[in-house]
Scaffold this motif. Structure first.
Motif, PDB file in Angstrom:
ATOM      1  N   GLY A  11       0.844  -1.033   0.062  1.00 40.31           N
ATOM      2  CA  GLY A  11      -0.002  -0.043  -0.045  1.00 40.31           C
ATOM      3  C   GLY A  11       0.723   1.316  -0.239  1.00 40.31           C
ATOM      4  N   ILE A  12       1.817   1.325   0.818  1.00 33.38           N
ATOM      5  CA  ILE A  12       2.668   2.454   0.568  1.00 33.38           C
ATOM      6  C   ILE A  12       3.607   2.557  -0.404  1.00 33.38           C
ATOM      7  N   VAL A  13       3.880   1.428  -1.018  1.00 34.78           N
ATOM      8  CA  VAL A  13       4.656   1.731  -2.401  1.00 34.78           C
ATOM      9  C   VAL A  13       3.976   2.100  -3.405  1.00 34.78           C
ATOM     10  N   LEU A  14       2.509   1.841  -3.114  1.00 36.08           N
ATOM     11  CA  LEU A  14       1.578   2.168  -4.310  1.00 36.08           C
ATOM     12  C   LEU A  14       1.481   3.644  -4.051  1.00 36.08           C
ATOM     13  N   LEU A  15       0.970   4.242  -3.017  1.00 43.89           N
ATOM     14  CA  LEU A  15       0.736   5.634  -2.567  1.00 43.89           C
ATOM     15  C   LEU A  15       1.956   6.490  -3.179  1.00 43.89           C
ATOM     16  N   GLY A  55     -10.518   7.019   2.785  1.00 47.25           N
ATOM     17  CA  GLY A  55     -10.192   8.279   2.486  1.00 47.25           C
ATOM     18  C   GLY A  55      -8.906   8.864   2.046  1.00 47.25           C
ATOM     19  N   LEU A  56      -8.110   7.990   1.808  1.00 50.43           N
ATOM     20  CA  LEU A  56      -6.705   8.450   1.347  1.00 50.43           C
ATOM     21  C   LEU A  56      -6.680   8.456  -0.192  1.00 50.43           C
ATOM     22  N   LEU A  57      -7.415   7.868  -1.143  1.00 51.73           N
ATOM     23  CA  LEU A  57      -7.488   8.064  -2.190  1.00 51.73           C
ATOM     24  C   LEU A  57      -8.959   8.426  -2.602  1.00 51.73           C
ATOM     25  N   VAL A  58      -9.202   8.986  -3.734  1.00 51.83           N
ATOM     26  CA  VAL A  58     -10.573   9.094  -4.287  1.00 51.83           C
ATOM     27  C   VAL A  58     -10.493   8.406  -5.485  1.00 51.83           C
ATOM     28  N   ARG A  68      -6.813   8.684  -7.563  1.00 54.13           N
ATOM     29  CA  ARG A  68      -5.985   9.920  -7.151  1.00 54.13           C
ATOM     30  C   ARG A  68      -5.776  10.095  -5.613  1.00 54.13           C
ATOM     31  N   LEU A  69      -4.841  10.633  -5.259  1.00 57.13           N
ATOM     32  CA  LEU A  69      -4.752  11.193  -3.966  1.00 57.13           C
ATOM     33  C   LEU A  69      -5.907  11.872  -3.352  1.00 57.13           C
ATOM     34  N   ALA A  70      -6.469  11.687  -2.303  1.00 54.14           N
ATOM     35  CA  ALA A  70      -7.466  12.460  -1.709  1.00 54.14           C
ATOM     36  C   ALA A  70      -7.149  13.941  -1.079  1.00 54.14           C
ATOM     37  N   ARG A  71      -5.733  13.660  -0.699  1.00 54.59           N
ATOM     38  CA  ARG A  71      -5.209  15.027  -0.282  1.00 54.59           C
ATOM     39  C   ARG A  71      -3.832  15.377  -0.928  1.00 54.59           C
ATOM     40  N   GLN A  72      -3.056  16.291  -0.279  1.00 57.61           N
ATOM     41  CA  GLN A  72      -1.799  16.455  -0.482  1.00 57.61           C
ATOM     42  C   GLN A  72      -0.859  15.592   0.205  1.00 57.61           C
ATOM     43  N   PRO A  73       0.248  15.432  -0.637  1.00 57.48           N
ATOM     44  CA  PRO A  73       1.007  14.164  -0.085  1.00 57.48           C
ATOM     45  C   PRO A  73       1.575  14.714   1.285  1.00 57.48           C
ATOM     46  N   GLU A  74       1.716  15.895   1.599  1.00 55.82           N
ATOM     47  CA  GLU A  74       2.239  16.366   2.823  1.00 55.82           C
ATOM     48  C   GLU A  74       1.250  16.060   4.055  1.00 55.82           C
ATOM     49  N   ASN A  75       0.206  15.909   3.748  1.00 56.77           N
ATOM     50  CA  ASN A  75      -0.942  15.426   4.492  1.00 56.77           C
ATOM     51  C   ASN A  75      -1.619  14.273   4.804  1.00 56.77           C
ATOM     52  N   ILE A  76      -0.686  13.379   4.017  1.00 56.35           N
ATOM     53  CA  ILE A  76      -1.212  11.735   4.482  1.00 56.35           C
ATOM     54  C   ILE A  76       0.285  11.042   4.833  1.00 56.35           C
ATOM     55  N   LYS A 126       2.419   8.072  17.485  1.00 59.95           N
ATOM     56  CA  LYS A 126       2.949   9.314  17.121  1.00 59.95           C
ATOM     57  C   LYS A 126       3.968   9.437  16.191  1.00 59.95           C
ATOM     58  N   ALA A 127       4.864   8.339  16.335  1.00 58.99           N
ATOM     59  CA  ALA A 127       6.234   8.226  15.280  1.00 58.99           C
ATOM     60  C   ALA A 127       5.540   8.270  13.943  1.00 58.99           C
ATOM     61  N   LEU A 128       4.772   7.339  13.859  1.00 57.29           N
ATOM     62  CA  LEU A 128       4.122   6.990  12.426  1.00 57.29           C
ATOM     63  C   LEU A 128       3.310   8.011  11.690  1.00 57.29           C
ATOM     64  N   GLN A 129       2.624   9.037  12.712  1.00 57.57           N
ATOM     65  CA  GLN A 129       1.985   9.937  12.075  1.00 57.57           C
ATOM     66  C   GLN A 129       2.707  11.245  11.874  1.00 57.57           C
ATOM     67  N   GLY A 130       4.011  11.003  12.227  1.00 51.88           N
ATOM     68  CA  GLY A 130       4.853  12.233  12.081  1.00 51.88           C
ATOM     69  C   GLY A 130       5.630  12.027  10.580  1.00 51.88           C
ATOM     70  N   ILE A 131       5.498  10.925  10.077  1.00 52.33           N
ATOM     71  CA  ILE A 131       6.040  10.712   8.612  1.00 52.33           C
ATOM     72  C   ILE A 131       5.156  10.701   7.409  1.00 52.33           C
ATOM     73  N   THR A 132       5.248  11.784   6.699  1.00 55.68           N
ATOM     74  CA  THR A 132       4.264  11.754   5.556  1.00 55.68           C
ATOM     75  C   THR A 132       4.867  11.118   4.329  1.00 55.68           C
ATOM     76  N   LEU A 133       3.958  11.090   3.583  1.00 53.38           N
ATOM     77  CA  LEU A 133       4.325  10.528   1.961  1.00 53.38           C
ATOM     78  C   LEU A 133       5.472  11.529   1.490  1.00 53.38           C
ATOM     79  N   SER A 134       5.371  12.608   1.647  1.00 55.60           N
ATOM     80  CA  SER A 134       6.424  13.469   0.979  1.00 55.60           C
ATOM     81  C   SER A 134       7.777  13.105   1.725  1.00 55.60           C
TER      82      SER A 134
END
Lengths: 160, 160
Positions: A11-15, A55-58, A68-76, A126-134
């Motif tokens: 999933g992460i690779v796909l995103l 809700g990560l993709l639409v 496509r991404l539902a949000r900007q990569p910095e926000n996922i 917390k650790a994981l949510q600090g890392i975005t797709l960007s």
DNA sequence: AAGTAATAGAACCAAATCAGTCCTATTTAT
DNA sequence: ATAAATAGGACTGATTTGGTTCTATTACTT
């Protein structure tokens, strides 16, 4: 002790492919992504559906449809992605489902064990949510992981 | 996404019994512990053997033999226990074993993904290694887990 | 010295989980 | 109308895990 299913890994690779594209907010069909990643199409399809549901993709159906991404990569975040694909995070059984802990009432640590679980979940989340797709594509700044921080004896094998 | 095997869960429960005893550094046989915990003897036996092998317990064979803690409870951490029973901690396959990642060379995120894994492992390990057996029995001070810190929507179900 | 109570270690089996596939229905652009 | 796409769910084979069993070894007691 910790593990992430392959679904999540894929999933992460796909995103990431959505982020790496030249176009700004690209649409990919499941078929295209399967081609890009060399993962089997049904697998890719399954994962994309999950990511839409959470809700990560639409998605867009019909001919010329796709995702496509539902949000900007910095926000996922990676954390979200994991949660989307695998559901909740828990270390012990009895946290989630009352009654299937064999030790049940006489378990001398149940109460504290819960709190410790919460603490761990919280920490990891917390650790994981600090890392975005960007963060994943734009190479992470040096020092993001400092080698000296790693556990001296205990770290897993060398990188592959 | 995260899970701890039942073996590990039981393992912690077992260790706790050594701490809760009235005597200072008690010896328990596998049979006794099975009785105390209501876990099946072979299971208990298996776990105790692991804990000996990894240096958390010391064993004494023969009649009147048994197990006792290898160190003071303040010096045995939950992290160690998990590592003893389950081995290393890793989130993705390709971290541990080169070559069994299907995406292999073309995986666009492999490099960063490694670092992120390290980071996560490090974070979790640190949290777990801060919690000792003593912390588990002597009720943990209020505020050890503050409810406000918990993820608002994302936390797992209510305690059992 | 014999008997018994304990651990050590390995092999084994059944059940649950996971990875991966397939099929059918629905949507939409051409 | 047709073709190309997603939606959703059921299904299967493989892997992992939970749990058991068996044999060997050690050491205390009488």
């Amino acid at each position: 002790m910790m593990r992430m299913s392959k679904l999540t890994d894929y999933g992460i690779v796909l995103l990431i492919h959505f982020v790496e594209s030249d176009s700004k907010r690209p649409t990919y069909s499941a078929r295209q992504l399967a081609g890009l990643t060399h993962l089997p199409l049904p697998m890719v399809s399954k994962i994309l559906k999950l990511l839409v549901r959470e809700g990560l993709l639409v998605s867009h159906r019909g001919a010329n449809g796709g995702y496509r991404l539902a949000r900007q990569p910095e926000n996922i975040t990676v954390g979200e992605t994991i949660k989307a694909i695998e559901g909740s995070i828990a270390l012990t059984e009895c946290i989630n489902a009352p009654g299937n802990c064999r030790v049940e009432a006489m378990c001398p640590v149940r109460h504290n064990w819960q709190r410790i679980n919460w603490r761990i979940n919280e920490t990891v989340a917390k650790a994981l949510q600090g890392i975005t797709l960007s963060d994943m594509v734009h190479p992470i700044a040096e020092g993001f992981v400092s080698v000296s921080d790693l556990q001296p004896g205990g770290s897993p094998g060398l990188p592959c």
